[in-house]
Design a protein around this motif. Structure first.
Motif: not given
Length: 565
Positions: A48, A52, A92, A95, A305, A310, A435-436, A438-439, A443
């Motif tokens: 993971y 990234l 993105s 994610a 996140q 980021n 989490n994903w 927001s990721n 992204g």
């Protein structure tokens, strides 16, 4: 004489008990436990973190590959906006794959168990590695995009299965330290991606496919080692109702023969739950007794996140450049950020059982607020004071260290600790969704934000462009400078909100059983522990009473004996 000896004897006994607890803590780390955690993390959370960072170094070459492929197919080149959009989609969609992985993880974890899910997940990693590494040879950027989606699925499953596996195989005395291995290997993956992306290794136009093919190696290592280690004993006992295998798994992971106390703790949780049928997301959200646990997971995962790390990654190269570092040297200086991540996460793993989860989380967010404010001041004045760009670099490293000390890994530990066995898969799905999503938002937007200058939001940039067309050039210039300089205060506000919530809501969970943690939330949920029983879910398989009949303990002459009936 006797009176004097009394306090001294009591002090000696207390010191002996403390020493015994410390020795017991050290003895908790068996060889099998260490091997399982390292192997599981290397083939899971490491990938993971690697995924990234691996896209940063070859970004220029991949965009060139996209453009050349497009021109070869359609006879004309892509415009800059289309290329940026295609690249942001590539970044993105990782994610989106992660979100898919988080959703399918629950049924897989139910039917296959924690260890088998980690093993099956390697199929996704190997498939993704082959697709991405062969995309240049095949002349298909679609293969790279598809590989990123599949790699996201792998990461989504990993970040659900691995923390769950680690929390269930570890004794409560070291559950936090073992859980931090997830964060440590994420940081190691990020750092490895930075190192392999250097021009001397794979950061060249002809070698960038090797960067993506490298994900196959950790997967193969996991496939070769993990099958020889036991499944989660809690899963075996509570969901598969196999007392014999659960006892052997406990013995292997704890490195001792008498595991009656550990089995009794698990059965105590089973008595509270009455049965262990897995709870769905809807059932979890409707359960009043875990209301604040769910909110806590949503808040911690969202802040994980959205707290601004980021933005730091996107802004680092600009700050390094403005401090006088040449662009050829920046990739090597950037390694300091990855090294800082590893050191901070290792430090967190070493102190988490002494300080606890709560101080590290709140303290990490608090330090991030301070250094975000300092970075804002530094960026505002760095044109006037020659040494301030170097102070900006210090602030960046401090923000990264503050994040990795607490917010970077503890949310995964908490998700495994705040819920009972039947609720845990659904809880990880809720946390993974937040989490994903927001990721994905970060992204998708940040390539445009980076191209627009600084870290302003895309909507603000569009408003500025509209003002510029109206002839308000002076106003738009001032707004751009403000957005580039003061945007970090937004992240400071997010960190403040997260720290404030955790201060008032989150109890300390270190060295507590899952039942004790549930009881700590009972007052906030306005529910007694008895209300957390899941009698309203249909029973499946054996009841806890039947399980208890298969395992009993008796005390004879002060010595606990275990008996399998």
């Amino acid at each position: 004489m006797d009176r004097a000896a009394g306090p001294e004897a009591a002090a000696l006994v207390a010191r002996a008990e403390r020493g015994g607890r410390r020795r017991a803590g050290r003895n908790k780390w068996s060889g099998s436990l260490i091997l399982a955690s390292l192997t599981g993390a290397f083939g899971s959370s490491f990938l993971y973190g690697y995924s990234l960072s691996v896209v940063n170094a070859p970004a220029v070459y991949i965009k060139k590959f996209y453009n050349e492929t497009w021109e070869r197919r359609y006879g004309f080149s892509m415009d800059e906006n289309t290329l940026t959009l295609l690249w942001s989609i590539t970044v993105s969609l990782f994610a989106i794959g992660g979100l898919m992985g988080a959703f399918i993880a629950t049924p897989i974890l139910k039917f296959l168990g924690r260890k088998s899910t980690l093993l099956l997940n390697n199929v996704f990693a190997v498939t993704a590695g082959l697709l991405m590494s062969l995309s240049l040879l095949a002349g298909s950027f679609e293969m790279l995009i598809l590989g990123r989606i599949i790699m996201g699925v792998d990461a989504g499953i990993s970040l659900s299965a691995l923390p769950m596996y680690l929390s269930e195989i570890s004794p409560k005395e070291i559950r936090g330290s073992l859980g931090q291995i997830t964060a440590i290997f994420i940081c190691m993956g990020v750092f490895t991606g930075q190192v392999l992306g250097l021009p001397e290794i794979f950061g060249q136009e002809s070698r960038w496919p090797y960067l993506f093919g490298a994900v196959i190696v950790p997967s193969l290592v996991q496939v070769m080692i993990l099958p020889f280690l036991p499944e989660s004993p809690r899963y075996l006992l509570l969901e598969k109702h196999d007392t014999s295998k659960a006892e052997k798994a406990f013995q292997t992971f704890l490195g001792k023969d008498d595991v009656s106390q550990e089995l009794e703790e698990v059965l105590a949780e089973s008595r509270v739950q009455r049965n262990t049928k897995l709870v769905s997301i809807l059932q979890l959200l409707r359960t009043r007794a875990v209301r604040w646990q769910v909110v806590t997971v949503v808040v911690t995962m969202g802040c994980y996140q959205l707290c601004g790390l980021n933005a730091i990654w996107y802004y680092t190269n600009n700050i390094f450049s403005e401090s006088g570092i040449s662009r050829e040297t920046i990739p090597y200086v950037t390694l300091s950020t990855g090294g800082t991540e590893i050191l901070a996460s290792v430090f967190s793993g070493l102190v988490i059982e002494r300080l606890g989860r709560r101080p590290l989380l709140i303290g990490g967010f608090g330090l991030m607020i301070i250094f975000f404010a300092a970075l804002t001041v530094s960026l505002t004045l760095q044109k006037t004071v020659h040494w301030l760009p170097y102070f900006s670099i210090f602030c960046i490293l401090a923000i990264i260290a503050s994040f990795c000390t607490g917010p970077g890994g503890i949310p995964f530990v908490l998700t495994g600790e705040l819920f009972q066995q039947s609720q845990r898969p659904a809880a990880f799905m809720v946390g993974g969704t937040v989490n994903w999503l927001s990721n994905f938002a970060v992204g998708l937007l940040f390539p445009f934000i980076q191209g627009g200058g600084g870290n302003a939001c895309a909507f603000c940039l569009m408003c500025i462009a509209a003002l510029h067309k109206l002839g308000l050039c002076l106003l738009t210039s001032s707004l751009k400078r403000g957005l580039q300089t003061y945007c970090f205060l937004v992240f400071a506000a997010i960190c403040f909100a997260g720290a404030t919530y955790l201060f008032f809501v989150l109890p300390e969970t270190k060295n507590k059983t899952f039942n004790e943690i549930s009881q700590a939330f009972a007052k906030s949920n306005k529910a007694s522990l008895e209300m957390q029983e899941v009698n309203h879910y249909p029973a499946e398989g054996k009841s806890s009473a039947e399980q208890e009949s298969n395992f009993t303990t008796s005390v004879d002459n002060g010595e606990t004996k275990k008996r399998i009936m």
